[in-house]
Enzyme design. Structure first.
Site, short mmCIF file in Angstrom:
data_model
loop_
_atom_site.label_atom_id
_atom_site.label_comp_id
_atom_site.label_asym_id
_atom_site.label_seq_id
_atom_site.Cartn_x
_atom_site.Cartn_y
_atom_site.Cartn_z
CG ASP A 59 -1.63 -1.32 1.58
OD1 ASP A 59 -1.82 -2.05 0.78
OD2 ASP A 59 -2.23 -1.13 2.76
CD GLU A 233 -6.86 -5.05 4.17
OE1 GLU A 233 -6.36 -5.94 5.01
OE2 GLU A 233 -6.54 -5.22 2.98
C1 FRU Z 1 -3.93 -3.60 2.67
C2 FRU Z 1 -3.05 -4.29 4.08
C3 FRU Z 1 -3.61 -3.13 5.38
C4 FRU Z 1 -2.36 -3.34 6.12
C5 FRU Z 1 -1.25 -3.44 5.22
C6 FRU Z 1 -0.42 -4.37 5.64
O1 FRU Z 1 -3.06 -3.95 1.66
O2 FRU Z 1 -3.41 -5.37 4.46
O3 FRU Z 1 -4.73 -3.55 5.79
O4 FRU Z 1 -2.41 -2.16 6.95
O5 FRU Z 1 -1.68 -4.08 4.03
O6 FRU Z 1 0.88 -4.45 4.96
#
Ligand code: FRU
Length: 536
Positions: A59, A233
């Site tokens: 992300d 998320e």
């Molecule tokens: C989304 C996610 C978030 C988390 C991160 C962990 O892609 O799963 O929810 O904070 O990636 O790398």
């Protein structure tokens, strides 16, 4: 037609002479070692999309503009090319296009991973953590252990170059195992900070308020609504004016992820009264942000001067993210997109288009217009055009359809094929009968690493006047498509053999005119500096 042919032949010579890539990664290493510059030349490496020099990325995080720089932090594994050891990688840009890599900003410590989050400029030093009364940069992230996710903060008094984790962390602990991805913004009307945070397994977004970024009070919850299977998320809440009426609406972005269909993003349009978000649409309406398989965790920049709302997303999908065939890095970020709200017959919808700065990368150009496409006409005049770094704008008009029976007679399909060679092609097409834009990557190259990768993505894109535009960005292994001025966005990864790099306009059935066509070769954003030679 004749002019068309001639101009393409001329420019195709230019395009092909500029980009003759080697056939294999091995050959490439030899060649790049000879020239002494292997930087960002590996097989499948995007030339104008952001990717880390090496190792795993997911992300985008901490998007904020401060003191002349756009910051891009990102989920990063400093130790390998698979997900793990999550930390915040860091890059800055002054134009949203060229990125300078900076050292890791927030590193995992004592088994505590640094998950996704956001950054703000604490302009009045509301936290008391800034050296100057004029404020400093503040990151708000999820501190992750196997048993607990809490929200924590870190501050930087040197334009994001070094970070100190707040000693009173966590600042928000609800004793939950899944509670993550805080997106904070300054809510001017209420003179307070607002945080959106996901409770993934309940398909809920929670809203908190704070005066100082340290003490947080819960205000409300939203969800489950829209797409409710799988987990939620990376929320993002922001206001945006509807272009046609000037009315202010609030948009809530939510990423969702399921075992069965993988990763995607939805959004809600409604109102925020300072405490609660309410959805204007029915609970079951799903509004999709990007119809490709590879656009996830997209969030917007905070504190941007006056360019509007800027979004960037992770070009990958949790379903196969760790298996895509790239080394020594994994994943890319999308181009930076500007978001708009428009009124359509079906309601208020987001549209998106890459920031104007992207046009700075345009190089050699081909143009033509008003060419009638015959059935099966493959545009042989494009045969010599090659390229892995292209921007293509194609506008088509198909003959309007009045009745059901005529619909059948005139139904057809047309579009653009990229990464086209003898064996492979990626098709961006429009299907008249279903009024939909699609991208077909079933023959796009290497699809073998995951059984759901070989597929076609589809988005409804009704036209009332028979006009279809496709704005296509082709970048080695990334294809971003914007249909009808950003009404549809569709982002997909593909892994073609380097020899398969032709472009073709095609039409099957129906009566179609190619109203205009522009193709640019696109410059690399990485070709100036050699930071690290991966062939060593
Ligand atoms: C989304 C996610 C978030 C988390 C991160 C962990 O892609 O799963 O929810 O904070 O990636 O790398």
């Amino acid at each position: 037609m004749r002019n068309f042919y001639i101009s393409f032949v001329l420019v195709s010579l230019l395009l092909s002479s500029c980009s003759q890539p080697p056939e294999t990664a091995v050959e490439q290493e030899v060649q790049t070692t000879e020239t002494g510059n292997a930087y960002y030349q590996e097989r499948y490496r995007p030339a104008y999309h952001f990717s880390p020099q090496e190792n795993w990325m997911n992300d985008p995080n901490g998007l904020v503009y401060f003191d002349g720089e756009y910051h891009l932090f990102y989920q990063y594994n400093p130790q390998g090319n698979q997900w793990g050891n999550m930390s915040w990688g860091h890059a800055v840009s002054t134009d949203l296009l060229h990125w300078e890599h900076l050292p890791i900003a927030l590193e995992m410590e004592n088994g505590n991973m640094i998950f996704s989050g956001s950054a703000v400029v604490d302009k009045n030093n509301s936290s008391g953590l800034c050296d100057s009364p004029e404020g400093c940069m503040m990151a708000i992230y999820t501190a992750h252990t196997d048993k607990l996710q809490t929200q924590a903060i870190a501050y930087s008094n040197d334009r994001g170059r070094s970070w100190t984790k707040y000693e009173g962390n966590p600042v928000l602990d609800e004793n939950m195992k899944d509670f993550r991805d805080p997106k904070v913004f300054w809510y001017a009307e209420g003179q307070k900070w607002v945080m959106s945070v996901a409770i993934p397994k309940e398909q809920k977004i929670r809203f908190y308020e704070s005066q100082n970024l340290i003490d947080w009070n819960m205000m409300s919850e939203f969800g489950p609504q829209g797409f409710v299977d799988g987990i939620w998320e990376c929320p993002d809440l922001f206001p945006l004016q509807v272009a046609e009426t000037g009315e202010e609406k609030w948009v809530l972005l939510v990423s969702y992820n399921t075992d069965s269909i993988g990763s995607s993003m939805q959004y809600f349009v409604g109102d925020f009264n300072g405490r609660e978000f309410t959805n204007d649409n029915t609970d079951d309406l799903i509004l999709t942000l990007d119809y490709g398989r590879d656009f996830y965790a997209g969030v917007t920049w905070n504190n941007v001067p006056d360019e509007g709302l800027l979004l960037i997303g992770w070009i990958n999908n949790w379903q196969y993210a760790g298996e895509i065939p790239t080394t020594p890095w994994r994943s890319a970020q999308s181009l930076v997109r500007k978001l708009y709200l428009h009124e359509f017959p079906e309601g208020i919808r987001l549209t998106q288009t890459p920031v104007e700065a992207t046009q700075k990368l345009r190089q050699q150009h081909v143009h033509d217009e008003n060419v009638q496409l015959q059935e099966g006409d493959n545009y042989l005049s494009l045969e010599n055009i090659q390229g892995k770094q292209l921007e293509i704008i194609a506008e088509f008009a198909y003959e309007a359809i009045d009745t059901q029976s005529e619909a059948e007679a005139l139904a057809g399909e047309f579009g653009v094929k990229v990464f086209k060679g003898e064996e492979q092609e990626t098709i961006i097409g429009y299907d008249v009968a279903t009024q939909s834009l699609f991208m077909d990557r079933t023959q796009s190259g290497d699809t073998s690493f995951h059984d759901t990768f070989s597929e076609r993505t589809v988005a409804l894109m009704p036209t009332d006047d028979g006009t279809v535009s496709m704005h296509i960005y082709v970048d080695h292994s990334v294809v971003e498509v914007f249909g009808n001025n950003g009404y549809v966005a569709m982002t997909n990864r593909v892994f073609p053999d380097p020899s398969q790099d032709g472009v073709e306009i095609y039409a099957i059935g129906g009566i179609v005119t190619l109203k205009s066509l522009d193709i640019w070769e696109v410059d690399s954003i990485w070709n100036q500096t050699v930071v690290k030679d991966h062939s060593q």
